[in-house]
Design a protein around this motif. Structure first.
Motif, mmCIF file in Angstrom:
data_model
loop_
_atom_site.group_PDB
_atom_site.id
_atom_site.type_symbol
_atom_site.label_atom_id
_atom_site.label_comp_id
_atom_site.label_asym_id
_atom_site.label_seq_id
_atom_site.Cartn_x
_atom_site.Cartn_y
_atom_site.Cartn_z
ATOM 1 N N GLY A 111 0.779 -1.238 0.000
ATOM 2 C CA GLY A 111 0.000 0.000 0.000
ATOM 3 C C GLY A 111 0.810 1.286 0.000
ATOM 4 O O GLY A 111 0.254 2.372 0.136
ATOM 5 N N LYS A 112 2.107 1.210 -0.157
ATOM 6 C CA LYS A 112 2.969 2.405 -0.144
ATOM 7 C C LYS A 112 3.170 2.908 -1.577
ATOM 8 O O LYS A 112 3.251 2.117 -2.520
ATOM 9 C CB LYS A 112 4.328 2.102 0.483
ATOM 10 C CG LYS A 112 4.261 1.475 1.862
ATOM 11 C CD LYS A 112 3.910 2.489 2.911
ATOM 12 C CE LYS A 112 3.961 1.836 4.285
ATOM 13 N NZ LYS A 112 3.823 2.772 5.356
ATOM 14 N N THR A 113 3.268 4.222 -1.715
ATOM 15 C CA THR A 113 3.474 4.805 -3.039
ATOM 16 C C THR A 113 4.603 5.829 -3.076
ATOM 17 O O THR A 113 4.954 6.329 -4.130
ATOM 18 C CB THR A 113 2.188 5.505 -3.537
ATOM 19 O OG1 THR A 113 1.833 6.520 -2.589
ATOM 20 C CG2 THR A 113 1.042 4.506 -3.696
ATOM 21 N N LYS A 114 5.147 6.153 -1.900
ATOM 22 C CA LYS A 114 6.238 7.128 -1.862
ATOM 23 C C LYS A 114 7.117 6.852 -0.642
ATOM 24 O O LYS A 114 6.709 6.171 0.300
ATOM 25 C CB LYS A 114 5.710 8.563 -1.815
ATOM 26 C CG LYS A 114 4.923 8.871 -0.562
ATOM 27 C CD LYS A 114 4.437 10.305 -0.553
ATOM 28 C CE LYS A 114 3.756 10.558 0.779
ATOM 29 N NZ LYS A 114 3.417 11.914 1.009
ATOM 30 N N ILE A 115 8.303 7.420 -0.679
ATOM 31 C CA ILE A 115 9.240 7.265 0.436
ATOM 32 C C ILE A 115 8.677 7.983 1.655
ATOM 33 O O ILE A 115 8.164 9.101 1.553
ATOM 34 C CB ILE A 115 10.618 7.852 0.071
ATOM 35 C CG1 ILE A 115 11.236 7.051 -1.077
ATOM 36 C CG2 ILE A 115 11.547 7.866 1.273
ATOM 37 C CD1 ILE A 115 12.468 7.682 -1.670
ATOM 38 N N GLU A 116 8.776 7.322 2.789
ATOM 39 C CA GLU A 116 8.368 7.923 4.054
ATOM 40 C C GLU A 116 9.584 7.964 4.962
ATOM 41 O O GLU A 116 10.358 7.022 5.008
ATOM 42 C CB GLU A 116 7.273 7.099 4.718
ATOM 43 C CG GLU A 116 5.972 7.086 3.944
ATOM 44 C CD GLU A 116 4.910 6.228 4.613
ATOM 45 O OE1 GLU A 116 5.210 5.518 5.598
ATOM 46 O OE2 GLU A 116 3.768 6.251 4.145
ATOM 47 N N TYR A 117 9.704 9.056 5.685
ATOM 48 C CA TYR A 117 10.797 9.196 6.635
ATOM 49 C C TYR A 117 10.253 8.996 8.043
ATOM 50 O O TYR A 117 9.120 9.381 8.352
ATOM 51 C CB TYR A 117 11.461 10.576 6.498
ATOM 52 C CG TYR A 117 12.060 10.766 5.129
ATOM 53 C CD1 TYR A 117 13.300 10.204 4.825
ATOM 54 C CD2 TYR A 117 11.387 11.461 4.140
ATOM 55 C CE1 TYR A 117 13.847 10.342 3.562
ATOM 56 C CE2 TYR A 117 11.927 11.608 2.870
ATOM 57 C CZ TYR A 117 13.162 11.048 2.585
ATOM 58 O OH TYR A 117 13.702 11.187 1.330
ATOM 59 N N VAL A 118 11.046 8.385 8.900
ATOM 60 C CA VAL A 118 10.614 8.094 10.262
ATOM 61 C C VAL A 118 10.190 9.369 10.966
ATOM 62 O O VAL A 118 9.173 9.392 11.675
ATOM 63 C CB VAL A 118 11.732 7.347 11.040
ATOM 64 C CG1 VAL A 118 11.360 7.192 12.505
ATOM 65 C CG2 VAL A 118 11.995 5.987 10.410
ATOM 66 N N ARG A 119 10.922 10.459 10.762
ATOM 67 C CA ARG A 119 10.561 11.725 11.434
ATOM 68 C C ARG A 119 9.146 12.173 11.054
ATOM 69 O O ARG A 119 8.426 12.737 11.877
ATOM 70 C CB ARG A 119 11.584 12.806 11.114
ATOM 71 C CG ARG A 119 11.575 13.262 9.672
ATOM 72 C CD ARG A 119 12.543 14.438 9.419
ATOM 73 N NE ARG A 119 12.539 14.786 8.037
ATOM 74 C CZ ARG A 119 13.381 14.335 7.139
ATOM 75 N NH1 ARG A 119 14.353 13.519 7.478
ATOM 76 N NH2 ARG A 119 13.282 14.712 5.874
ATOM 77 N N ASP A 120 8.720 11.889 9.818
ATOM 78 C CA ASP A 120 7.366 12.258 9.395
ATOM 79 C C ASP A 120 6.318 11.357 10.037
ATOM 80 O O ASP A 120 5.236 11.795 10.384
ATOM 81 C CB ASP A 120 7.242 12.201 7.870
ATOM 82 C CG ASP A 120 8.159 13.212 7.200
ATOM 83 O OD1 ASP A 120 8.441 14.270 7.807
ATOM 84 O OD2 ASP A 120 8.611 12.930 6.075
ATOM 85 N N ARG A 121 6.654 10.086 10.212
ATOM 86 C CA ARG A 121 5.735 9.156 10.884
ATOM 87 C C ARG A 121 5.555 9.547 12.336
ATOM 88 O O ARG A 121 4.458 9.449 12.876
ATOM 89 C CB ARG A 121 6.257 7.729 10.791
ATOM 90 C CG ARG A 121 6.183 7.144 9.416
ATOM 91 C CD ARG A 121 6.662 5.713 9.435
ATOM 92 N NE ARG A 121 6.785 5.215 8.078
ATOM 93 C CZ ARG A 121 7.677 4.315 7.706
ATOM 94 N NH1 ARG A 121 8.514 3.796 8.601
ATOM 95 N NH2 ARG A 121 7.736 3.904 6.471
ATOM 96 N N LEU A 122 6.638 9.981 12.978
ATOM 97 C CA LEU A 122 6.571 10.367 14.387
ATOM 98 C C LEU A 122 5.734 11.625 14.578
ATOM 99 O O LEU A 122 5.120 11.814 15.633
ATOM 100 C CB LEU A 122 7.970 10.567 14.957
ATOM 101 C CG LEU A 122 8.838 9.310 15.026
ATOM 102 C CD1 LEU A 122 10.247 9.674 15.484
ATOM 103 C CD2 LEU A 122 8.231 8.269 15.959
ATOM 104 N N ALA A 123 5.714 12.487 13.586
ATOM 105 C CA ALA A 123 4.960 13.743 13.674
ATOM 106 C C ALA A 123 3.455 13.520 13.575
ATOM 107 O O ALA A 123 2.671 14.367 13.982
ATOM 108 C CB ALA A 123 5.416 14.703 12.584
ATOM 109 N N LYS A 124 3.046 12.366 13.038
ATOM 110 C CA LYS A 124 1.605 12.085 12.844
ATOM 111 C C LYS A 124 0.908 11.778 14.137
ATOM 112 O O LYS A 124 1.278 11.204 15.032
ATOM 113 C CB LYS A 124 1.419 10.918 11.887
ATOM 114 C CG LYS A 124 1.779 11.288 10.468
ATOM 115 C CD LYS A 124 1.582 10.117 9.554
ATOM 116 C CE LYS A 124 1.994 10.465 8.139
ATOM 117 N NZ LYS A 124 1.849 9.366 7.228
#
Length: 129
Positions: A116-129
Motif C-alpha cells: 500500500g505504499k506509493t512514496k518514500i516515508e521518513y521516520v521523522r514524518d511518521r513520528l509527527a503524525k
C-alpha cells in the motif's frame, strides 16, 4: 542517493589480495536493502527477490570506511525496487553499483503481500503524525 550506513573494513573482510572481498560487500548490500525495505514498508518480513548486474569499479583496503547508499526507484504492489552504490568514504571512489534490487513484502505465511505504499516515508514524518 542517501548513504545510510558505514562499514569499517577489517582483516576478516579481505580477500587473498588484501582488498575488500566482493562477497562481503554483497552481503552488506543485501542486509542494507533489507533494512531499508523493512523501515519503508513497516514490516519485518521481506526477502530479496532479485539483484541485477553488479558493477565492481574499485576496491577498499583494511582500515577504510565504506558507505552504502540506497534509493527507491519503483514502488510495486508487493515490492520495492532499489538501486545501490557502495563507495569509499575517504576517497569518495565508487566501489560498486547495483542498478536493481527487488525486495518483496511478505505476509505471515511467507507469501507476497501488497504494502500500500506509493512514496518514500521518513521516520521523522511518521513520528509527527
Amino acid at each position: 542517493m542517501r548513504f545510510h550506513s558505514r562499514k569499517w573494513v577489517k582483516p576478516g573482510d579481505l580477500n587473498a589480495n588484501k582488498t575488500l572481498f566482493g562477497g562481503k560487500v554483497l552481503a552488506w548490500v543485501d542486509e542494507e536493502a533489507a533494512l531499508y525495505t523493512i523501515i519503508q514498508l513497516e514490516n519485518k518480513k521481506v526477502v530479496t527477490k532479485y539483484m541485477s548486474e553488479i558493477n565492481f569499479m574499485s576496491s577498499a583496503k583494511e582500515g577504510d570506511i565504506v558507505e552504502i547508499g540506497i534509493e527507491v526507484i519503483k514502488f510495486g504492489v508487493s515490492s520495492l525496487t532499489l538501486n545501490c552504490e557502495v563507495r569509499n568514504k575517504m576517497t569518495r571512489e565508487t566501489i560498486l553499483t547495483v542498478d536493481n534490487i527487488i525486495m518483496v513484502n511478505l505476509d505471515e505465511n511467507g507469501k507476497p503481500k501488497p504494502h500500500g505504499k506509493t512514496k518514500i516515508e521518513y521516520v521523522r514524518d511518521r513520528l509527527a503524525k
